[in-house]
Structure formats: C-alpha cells, structure tokens
Design an enzyme around this catalytic site. Structure first.
Site, PDB file in Angstrom:
ATOM      1  N   GLY A  45       1.092  -0.848  -0.101  1.00  0.00           N
ATOM      2  CA  GLY A  45       0.356   0.549   0.037  1.00  0.00           C
ATOM      3  C   GLY A  45       0.896   1.093   0.135  1.00  0.00           C
ATOM      4  O   GLY A  45       1.712   0.852   0.873  1.00  0.00           O
ATOM      5  N   GLN A  50       3.310   9.896   1.070  1.00  0.00           N
ATOM      6  CA  GLN A  50       4.324   9.834   0.811  1.00  0.00           C
ATOM      7  C   GLN A  50       5.232  10.166  -0.194  1.00  0.00           C
ATOM      8  O   GLN A  50       6.436   9.137  -0.322  1.00  0.00           O
ATOM      9  CB  GLN A  50       3.897   7.733   0.817  1.00  0.00           C
ATOM     10  N   CYS A  96       6.995   0.302   7.140  1.00  0.00           N
ATOM     11  CA  CYS A  96       6.018   1.716   6.317  1.00  0.00           C
ATOM     12  C   CYS A  96       7.444   1.645   5.159  1.00  0.00           C
ATOM     13  O   CYS A  96       8.073   1.686   5.717  1.00  0.00           O
ATOM     14  CB  CYS A  96       5.743   2.822   7.027  1.00  0.00           C
ATOM     15  N   LEU A  97       6.979   2.482   3.524  1.00  0.00           N
ATOM     16  CA  LEU A  97       7.913   2.401   2.814  1.00  0.00           C
ATOM     17  C   LEU A  97       8.849   3.903   3.070  1.00  0.00           C
ATOM     18  O   LEU A  97       9.292   4.348   3.375  1.00  0.00           O
ATOM     19  CB  LEU A  97       6.917   2.398   1.445  1.00  0.00           C
ATOM     20  N   HIS A 138      -3.681   1.338   8.021  1.00  0.00           N
ATOM     21  CA  HIS A 138      -2.364   1.762   8.195  1.00  0.00           C
ATOM     22  C   HIS A 138      -2.023   3.259   6.898  1.00  0.00           C
ATOM     23  O   HIS A 138      -2.036   4.362   7.148  1.00  0.00           O
ATOM     24  CB  HIS A 138      -1.740   1.031   7.490  1.00  0.00           C
ATOM     25  N   GLU A 139      -2.631   2.907   5.281  1.00  0.00           N
ATOM     26  CA  GLU A 139      -2.911   3.770   4.534  1.00  0.00           C
ATOM     27  C   GLU A 139      -3.812   4.884   5.003  1.00  0.00           C
ATOM     28  O   GLU A 139      -3.690   6.367   4.980  1.00  0.00           O
ATOM     29  CB  GLU A 139      -3.648   3.300   3.146  1.00  0.00           C
ATOM     30  N   HIS A 142      -1.721   8.073   6.927  1.00  0.00           N
ATOM     31  CA  HIS A 142      -1.378   8.401   5.958  1.00  0.00           C
ATOM     32  C   HIS A 142      -1.764  10.043   5.730  1.00  0.00           C
ATOM     33  O   HIS A 142      -1.217  10.842   6.088  1.00  0.00           O
ATOM     34  CB  HIS A 142      -1.391   7.571   5.261  1.00  0.00           C
TER      35      HIS A 142
HETATM   36 ZN    ZN Z   1       3.065   3.661   5.724  1.00  0.00          ZN
END
Ligand code: ZN
Length: 187
Positions: A45, A50, A96-97, A138-139, A142
């Site tokens: 995701g 991000q 997380c990226l 989670h997304e 963000h």
């Molecule tokens: Zn993340």
C-alpha cells in the site's frame, strides 16, 4: 514512472490531507505512478503524502499474497472517510515505506467501515476485516497525517528515536529512491 518516497520527518507526512476534485489533473497517471512506485519498493500500500502530495488518495494491492481471500484485492481509495472501527484489537507487525527497516507490533481493531470513491469515481461504503482492514487502516492514517510509530508506547518510541533520526537524515541504505527531509535542507 517511479516517484521518490518521502521519508520519516518530512512535514508532508504530518498534514491532514485534503479531498480531491473530479478534475484533479492527471489523476489516472498519478494512480499508475503510485502503483509502480509501490511495487518497486515491494509494498502492499502507498498513500499520496508518501510521494509528497497532501491529498486523500491511497492505493493497495494484496493480490500477490498467497491467500484466496486477497487474490483480487487491488484497490484505489479516493476521498476515503472511515465511518467505524470495531471488533477486538489485534497485534500485527507493521512496516512503512517511509520508515524503512523499522517493523513494530501495532494494535488495531479487527474491522473497519470506510466510504471512498474508486478510480472511476464510483462511491462505495464497505466493511473490511483482518489483513485488508489492517492495510486500509495503515494507509488511511497517512492521509490523516498519522504514522504507525505514533501508536507505540513512549518508551518504545524513545528506544527507536536514534534510528528514526537517521532515517530523516538519509543515513540509511534503501533499495528504492527516497526523499529525505533533513538532507534536502542542505545546500
Ligand atoms: Zn506507511
């Protein structure tokens, strides 16, 4: 086109993102770029903040997971609003990226009910559970300016502080292109 992923410490990750309008420029291209960026970083995701855009957009693809239930789960969430979270809380080891090399057990509810528009601007209201709910939660965080590290205990966060600081400064090795807030301030 692959886009650089914004690292922990960038203020864009802390903003509550704004809604998109139907005439948002090059939206389908942006969505395609987000998927490409996510696949390249081996993520499931990614949310618009991000990649530096504070808008209410995130994409998820769980179809690579070896579970029949997740097979066709590739979705775009535009202007999402969480309506309800319920069920027992459970721990899952999240990453997380934007925060490479840190994985922590995070507690969230089993189910989430969310309304959103898909890439064709069709509106949906659906309830998801288990792993799907987890990734959505989670997304969704963000686009609300929240990160999974916010959910850690103060002690755990203090223990990770040095590592988080080095991520902001770009003092880490990552397989994908990133944009580091502290590094970009230098001349
Ligand atoms: Zn993340």
């Amino acid at each position: 086109m692959k886009l650089p992923i914004v690292a922990y410490g960038d203020p864009v990750l802390r903003k509550k993102a704004v809604e998109l309008t139907k005439d948002y420029p090059n939206l389908s291209e942006l969505i395609a770029n987000m998927f490409e960026t996510m696949y390249n970083a081996s993520g499931v995701g990614i949310a618009a903040p991000q990649i530096g855009l504070s808008v209410r957009l995130f994409v998820i693809d769980l179809s690579e997971k070896d579970e029949p239930d997740l097979k066709n789960f590739k979705k775009v969430f535009i202007n999402a609003q969480v309506l309800n979270e319920e069920g027992e809380k459970w721990d899952f080891n999240e990453g997380c990226l934007s925060i490479p090399d840190i994985r922590e057990d995070i507690s969230r509810t089993q189910k989430v009910t969310i309304s959103y528009f898909d890439e064709d601007w069709k509106q949906h209201t659906e309830t998801f559970s288990g792993f799907k709910a987890r990734v959505i939660q989670h997304e969704y965080d963000h686009i609300e300016g929240k990160l999974f590290t916010d959910k850690l205990s103060p002690l755990r966060r203090a223990m990770l502080k040095r590592k988080l600081d080095s991520i902001s400064k770009g003092m880490i090795k990552v397989e994908y292109k990133m944009k580091f807030p502290a590094a970009s301030k230098k001349r």
